[in-house]
Design a protein around this motif. Structure first.
Motif, PDB file in Angstrom:
ATOM      1  N   LYS A 162      33.283  73.326  28.967  1.00  0.00           N
ATOM      2  CA  LYS A 162      33.690  72.291  27.700  1.00  0.00           C
ATOM      3  C   LYS A 162      33.822  73.247  26.439  1.00  0.00           C
ATOM      4  O   LYS A 162      34.688  73.109  25.796  1.00  0.00           O
ATOM      5  N   ARG A 208      35.359  77.512  21.657  1.00  0.00           N
ATOM      6  CA  ARG A 208      34.373  77.854  20.885  1.00  0.00           C
ATOM      7  C   ARG A 208      33.380  78.966  21.224  1.00  0.00           C
ATOM      8  O   ARG A 208      32.248  79.039  20.855  1.00  0.00           O
ATOM      9  N   GLU A 223      37.265  74.093  24.189  1.00  0.00           N
ATOM     10  CA  GLU A 223      37.567  73.625  22.841  1.00  0.00           C
ATOM     11  C   GLU A 223      37.355  74.903  22.089  1.00  0.00           C
ATOM     12  O   GLU A 223      37.572  74.986  20.685  1.00  0.00           O
TER      13      GLU A 223
END
Length: 572
Positions: free
Chosen positions: A48, A54, A52
DNA sequence: GCCGTTTTCGGCCCGACTGTTTTCAGTCG
């Protein structure tokens, strides 16, 4: 199949091992280990985070490792790792598992003798072929043999539930046998980690050698690995290594801090100290030659501009940053608990009557005790049927009229059947004070099925608590295949409480999921699952797990007074 | 390999014990 955080972490641990053999820059190796550790302790799926964009926001993950994570997620493999594996003979890395054998020795025996497995190493040692290698002699050969022996017999970490009572016993013995000022178990034991690699005991004494002599002559000592004035290491009869360290009283705090770890927590602290122009060791915090802290742990942390950090948090999972910002949680304590909501009695597979369990709970200072016996689906545990459950409820009502100072709650630990239904009629469950639902069968269902099964139980309004939600038995059985993300989200949506089962074999929910759940607003119940009076005392393990999961008393429903608790049970 | 209100290069935590050594390397935590 997406790669889990644990799988990706394993890849980086593997890279670190291979680089060690190659004699790479230690800091580069350290960087991979650090990345693996941080990935392991993430509270959300790394996939995840990757989606994203990150990844590099994670401390310890930079450009290079982020790219490798992308490759792993996208292709399921990593060309860098494949190249590394190809450049080092399979089996050489395996040698690192042997105590006494590090990267230098592993590489040396491979290069000089072509040794590529532990078996070959043992053969060579027995044949006396190691003693002539540069830097080695008869002693090192003997130690390697002993190391192999130790590895064969006891390579596994010991569950906390075994290590802690054992350590407490040794502490008592040492106090009886040597002049000891202070004594305190440190290491992962003091951090209440669920399994323990070795036991560290810290001592202050004016007679260090007397302490060490007393220690090595304890009957539980199988082998002495090292013995000095300040440090002695032994292997005990049960196979676990135990170290005793003796320090001066004015170093006790610094030493306790140092030996409690974790290693990563300490390295992080030292970096901070360095930035402040300080040096920190087990002897104290120093500015140049001047010692500015060391008597207490609190003093050590304060000298770095930090508040005291409880041992259970010291894993370098953000606790130092939180401390610096004044945002440490006010961790739950044993005394905050007002009752235990999961105990068994003679009505199923427990060993004592309801009254005996209730009296014992009163002794512990509890306000209430929740009886939750097994139900009929669990034949081996003499589970109760509908009629027996209602009879038990009547007995509890009678006892409540008679007893003072404790309220008994009528509950049940109902089975979640294979298909997600409960094995007791809901009209009956409805009449109880509370209901725990647990999985006790068909542990090997596929992930989707198991996830759906537990979530279905949570959707039932009568279900208040899910018992031991992952089903793991530490060192014996893995958790069921279950999508923890969905599990936690469903619990939040249905306002279902998740149990932190305090049984040292279970510690379930595990600390990391406690923390992830708290982040989502989940509520917890810390229960012993006691089958005897004695086991009510296991609650300290549950509290410790909650503390390792950053929980505060507000997160735990059995910190509520009775009236408030009953409102929670009726809220669904 | 990571990281930076001193730094984008040059650092990176620190010490005990052992064995094979004439001053230290390897391992461990």
């Amino acid at each position: 199949m997406p790669m889990s955080n644990a799988q990706i972490a394993q890849v980086f641990y593997r890279i670190a091992e291979l680089l060690q053999i190659k004699g790479e820059n230690p800091y580069r190796i350290r960087a991979y280990e650090k990345a693996a550790l941080v990935i392991e302790s993430l509270t959300e799926p790394i996939e995840k985070i990757y989606r994203e964009g990150r990844l590099t926001e994670i401390p310890g993950i930079g450009q290079s490792i982020a790219e490798k994570i992308s490759e792993l997620i996208e292709t399921g493999k990593l060309s860098y790792l494949e190249e590394l594996e190809a450049s080092i003979p399979a089996g050489v890395v395996e040698l690192l598992k042997v105590p006494e054998v590090g990267p230098k020795t592993a590489w040396l025996v491979y290069k000089e003798l072509g040794i590529k497995s532990i078996e070959e190493l043992e053969e060579a040692a027995r044949a006396g072929k190691l003693r002539n290698l540069p830097g080695m002699g008869p002693k090192s050969e003997e130690n390697i043999l002993k190391g192999i022996e130790r590895l064969k017999r006891f390579s596994e970490r010991v569950p906390l539930g075994i290590a802690l009572p054992f350590a407490r016993q040794v502490v008592e013995w040492l106090k009886e046998r040597a002049p000891i000022d202070k004594i305190e178990p440190a290491g992962s034991l003091r951090r209440w980690k669920e399994t323990i690699g070795d036991i560290d005991i810290l001592v202050t004494s004016t007679e260090p050698m007397q302490v060490m002599d007393a220690f090595v002559s304890l009957p539980i000592v199988r082998e002495v690995l090292a013995k000095g004035e300040t440090k002695t290491s032994v292997v005990t009869e049960m196979g676990i290594q135990m170290d005793v360290r003796v320090v001066e009283p004015d170093c006790f705090g610094a030493a306790l801090q140092y030996f409690t770890g974790s290693k990563d927590h300490n390295i992080h602290l030292r970096r901070i100290a360095q930035d402040m122009g300080l040096k920190i060791s087990e002897y104290g915090v120093f500015r140049g030659d001047e010692k500015i802290a060391g008597v207490t742990e609190e003093e050590v942390y304060n000298s770095l501009g930090l508040p005291f950090i409880p041992p259970e948090l010291r894993e370098d999972r953000g606790e130092i940053e939180a401390a610096a910002e004044g945002k440490l949680p006010h961790l739950i304590e044993l005394k905050d608990l007002k009752g235990d909501l999961h105990v068994h009695t003679k009505h199923s597979d427990g060993n004592f009557t309801i009254e005996e369990m209730a009296l014992a709970a009163k002794q512990l200072g509890y306000e209430y005790i929740g009886i939750a016996d097994h139900t009929k689906g669990l034949g081996v545990a003499a589970g109760q049927d509908e009629q027996e459950i209602l009879q038990q409820k009547e007995e509890i009502e009678r006892l409540n009229e008679k007893m003072e100072g404790i309220t008994i709650l009528a509950g049940v630990e109902v089975n979640i059947r294979m298909d997600g239904t409960l094995d007791i009629d809901e009209e009956v469950l409805d009449q109880l004070d509370f209901v725990i639902a647990s999985v006790h069968s068909a542990f090997k269902q596929p992930k989707e099925v198991m996830t759906e099964r537990i979530c279905q139980a949570m959707e039932r309004e009568v279900v208040d608590i899910i018992g031991h939600p992952t089903g793991r038995l530490i060192g014996k059985r893995d958790a069921y295949e279950v999508d923890t993300e969905i599990l936690l989200d469903t619990a939040v949506r249905t306002k279902t409480i998740l149990e932190i089962n305090a049984f040292p074999d279970r510690l379930d929910l595990p600390d990391t999921l406690c923390r992830a759940g708290k982040g989502k607003g989940l509520k917890f119940a810390i229960n012993t699952d006691a089958h005897s009076i004695d086991q009510l005392n296991l609650i300290e393990y549950g509290v410790a797990t909650a503390r390792r999961g950053w929980l505060e008393k507000e997160d735990v429903v059995n910190c509520l007074p009775l009236e408030e608790l009953l409102k929670v049970f009726r809220r669904k």
